[in-house]
Design a protein around this motif. Structure first.
Motif, PDB file in Angstrom:
ATOM      1  N   PRO A 257     -11.884  10.974   3.593  1.00  0.00           N
ATOM      2  CA  PRO A 257     -12.631   9.670   4.529  1.00  0.00           C
ATOM      3  C   PRO A 257     -13.395   9.293   2.885  1.00  0.00           C
ATOM      4  O   PRO A 257     -13.991  10.519   2.326  1.00  0.00           O
ATOM      5  CB  PRO A 257     -13.362  10.498   5.531  1.00  0.00           C
TER       6      PRO A 257
ATOM      7  N   ARG B 258     -15.788   1.244   6.133  1.00  0.00           N
ATOM      8  CA  ARG B 258     -14.534   0.571   6.805  1.00  0.00           C
ATOM      9  C   ARG B 258     -16.238  -0.489   7.442  1.00  0.00           C
ATOM     10  O   ARG B 258     -16.553  -0.942   8.506  1.00  0.00           O
ATOM     11  CB  ARG B 258     -14.256   1.229   8.303  1.00  0.00           C
TER      12      ARG B 258
ATOM     13  N   TRP C 120      -6.559   0.489   2.811  1.00  0.00           N
ATOM     14  CA  TRP C 120      -6.356   1.779   2.607  1.00  0.00           C
ATOM     15  C   TRP C 120      -8.211   1.895   1.534  1.00  0.00           C
ATOM     16  O   TRP C 120      -8.753   2.680   2.168  1.00  0.00           O
ATOM     17  CB  TRP C 120      -4.991   2.510   1.610  1.00  0.00           C
TER      18      TRP C 120
ATOM     19  N   THR D  42     -10.728   1.706   3.738  1.00  0.00           N
ATOM     20  CA  THR D  42     -10.459   3.031   4.931  1.00  0.00           C
ATOM     21  C   THR D  42     -11.490   3.983   3.411  1.00  0.00           C
ATOM     22  O   THR D  42     -12.603   4.427   4.339  1.00  0.00           O
ATOM     23  CB  THR D  42      -9.524   3.684   5.261  1.00  0.00           C
TER      24      THR D  42
END
Length: 189
Positions: free
Chosen positions: A186, A62, A55, A58
């Motif tokens: 994000p 990434r 997580w 992310t």
């Protein structure tokens, strides 16, 4: 599993491990129920941290650094899980602390085992946490102040393993800003 659960439960399982470890040490450490229960608690924390590494990757966009850090962290988790499985097996196989010491010496005499399971690879778990937390702070996913409790969390067990429960609470403080973050948001690129 939600990030909120893992963010809270992982440090709490680590705290439980540290507290049980202290109780187990009152009559000498292992073998027995406390030895096994403490190790199982930390293993639960490790599984949750492995999930959190993915997580965090992310949230960090990434990129190559986040991916390498998450991979290193998961490798550290794997090494620690093997170490704790060995510890539990030794606890079951030995009748007393002397027996445990003899079994640990046998295990650690196998070439490669000390580095892979005890003295090398497990540290990737801690290094990856530090790198990912710094990365999240640089990206402003985490407030910069959270780096202070992360450093304290990582340093306290070096001072004394009896400080693991306090250390885990510092990690909970550091992770708490992410508890309030939407799970699917994000990171900034």
């Amino acid at each position: 599993m939600t990030p909120r659960f893992a963010l809270i439960a992982a440090p709490l399982f680590a705290c439980a491990y540290g507290a049980i470890r202290i109780v187990d040490g009152l009559d000498g450490r292992g073998p027995g129920f406390a030895w096994t229960a403490g190790h199982l608690a930390f293993m639960a924390a490790l599984v949750l941290f492995a999930w959190l590494f993915l997580w965090f990757r992310t949230l960090a966009g990434r990129d190559a650094l986040a991916t390498a850090s998450a991979a290193a962290g998961i490798a550290g988790v794997a090494a620690l899980l093997v170490q704790f499985c060995i510890d539990i097996a030794v606890g079951f196989a030995a009748a007393d602390q002397e027996g445990m010491s003899a079994l640990f010496q046998q295990v650690q005499s196998v070439p490669g085992v000390p580095f892979l399971v005890y003295d090398g690879l497990p540290y990737l778990f801690y290094v990856a946490q530090l790198v990912l937390m710094i990365r999240l702070a640089v990206l402003r996913v985490l407030p910069a102040w959270t780096l202070a409790p992360v450093v304290v969390y990582l340093a306290l067990p070096i001072v004394s393993k009896d400080l693991i429960p306090v250390s885990a609470l510092f990690m909970l403080v550091a992770l708490f800003p992410l508890v309030r973050r939407p799970a699917t948001a994000p990171a900034a690129a």
